[in-house]
Design a protein around this motif. Structure first.
Motif, PDB file in Angstrom:
ATOM      1  N   TRP A 124     111.140  32.499  92.477  1.00  0.00           N
ATOM      2  CA  TRP A 124     109.733  32.792  92.193  1.00  0.00           C
ATOM      3  C   TRP A 124     109.163  31.767  91.224  1.00  0.00           C
ATOM      4  CZ3 TRP A 124     107.469  33.922  87.453  1.00  0.00           C
ATOM      5  CH2 TRP A 124     106.102  34.224  87.518  1.00  0.00           C
ATOM      6  N   SER A 144     118.839  39.629  91.479  1.00  0.00           N
ATOM      7  CA  SER A 144     117.526  39.741  90.851  1.00  0.00           C
ATOM      8  C   SER A 144     117.175  38.466  90.098  1.00  0.00           C
ATOM      9  CB  SER A 144     117.518  40.947  89.898  1.00  0.00           C
ATOM     10  OG  SER A 144     116.280  41.034  89.235  1.00  0.00           O
ATOM     11  N   ASN A 194     116.240  35.685  92.483  1.00  0.00           N
ATOM     12  CA  ASN A 194     114.859  35.865  92.936  1.00  0.00           C
ATOM     13  C   ASN A 194     113.863  35.371  91.886  1.00  0.00           C
ATOM     14  OD1 ASN A 194     115.648  36.948  95.390  1.00  0.00           O
ATOM     15  ND2 ASN A 194     115.544  39.057  94.668  1.00  0.00           N
TER      16      ASN A 194
END
Length: 196
Positions: free
Chosen positions: A62, A55, A58
């Protein structure tokens, strides 16, 4: 859009604001985990894998994509003297064209709250948004009962603008939020409308 393509770093008296990197995983996970009770009442429900490396990876990707394409500027707050992670601030939903606006979101770890760090970060990000990114309007929203966040926004020059019904899901249910904005050329003056 050229300023967004350069490496983003903002330094203040006590802070360094920079995008998250893969090496920040342990500090981020530790701070989020130790501050969970402090943060959860004000945030969307954490996914089951919220604190996982995947997570976080990511999030880092991003952040890189968002800075490159000019849609957001996600930054971590570090205390300059110790390189201690304090929290995060994101200028998101950057809109160009006639709007020239963005939305501010932020969080700080419980041990670092109410020490003026977030005020310093917000003021630096807003100044950068106006002077470097050439935005005209910065928006922010918080739960009506979040007196600390409301007071912080007001001390940073944001003005109350109204209430957005069912604005975000917090704790698994749709919640109303109070809306604030800071304008590059703001002549509205101080108002106590909407004060709790």
């Amino acid at each position: 859009m050229l300023p967004l393509r350069r490496k983003v770093r903002i330094d203040t008296d006590r802070l360094t604001l920079r995008p998250p990197g893969h090496a920040d995983f342990r500090a981020w996970t530790s701070l989020r985990r130790s501050s969970e009770g402090f943060l959860r009442p004000w945030e969307p429900t954490w996914a089951d894998d919220h604190l996982s490396r995947r997570s976080f990876t990511n999030r880092v990707y991003w952040a890189q994509r968002s800075i490159t394409n000019g849609s957001a500027v996600p930054l971590f707050l570090f205390r300059r003297d110790e390189e201690t992670l304090l929290g995060a601030i994101t200028l998101d939903n950057i809109r160009r064209g006639p709007a020239q606006a963005g939305t501010l979101g932020y969080w700080i770890g419980a041990p670092h709250a109410r020490q003026g760090y977030m005020r310093e970060a917000i003021e630096a990000v807003v100044r950068n948004a106006f002077d470097t990114l050439d935005l005209s309007r910065i928006e922010a929203a918080c739960l009506p009962e979040n007196a600390a966040s409301r007071g912080l926004l007001e001390r940073c020059g944001f003005k109350y603008e109204g209430v957005a019904q069912s604005y975000l899901q917090i704790g698994g249910r749709w919640r109303n939020h109070v809306l604030y904005a800071n304008l590059r050329t703001d002549r509205r003056g101080r108002t106590d409308v909407g004060a709790v």
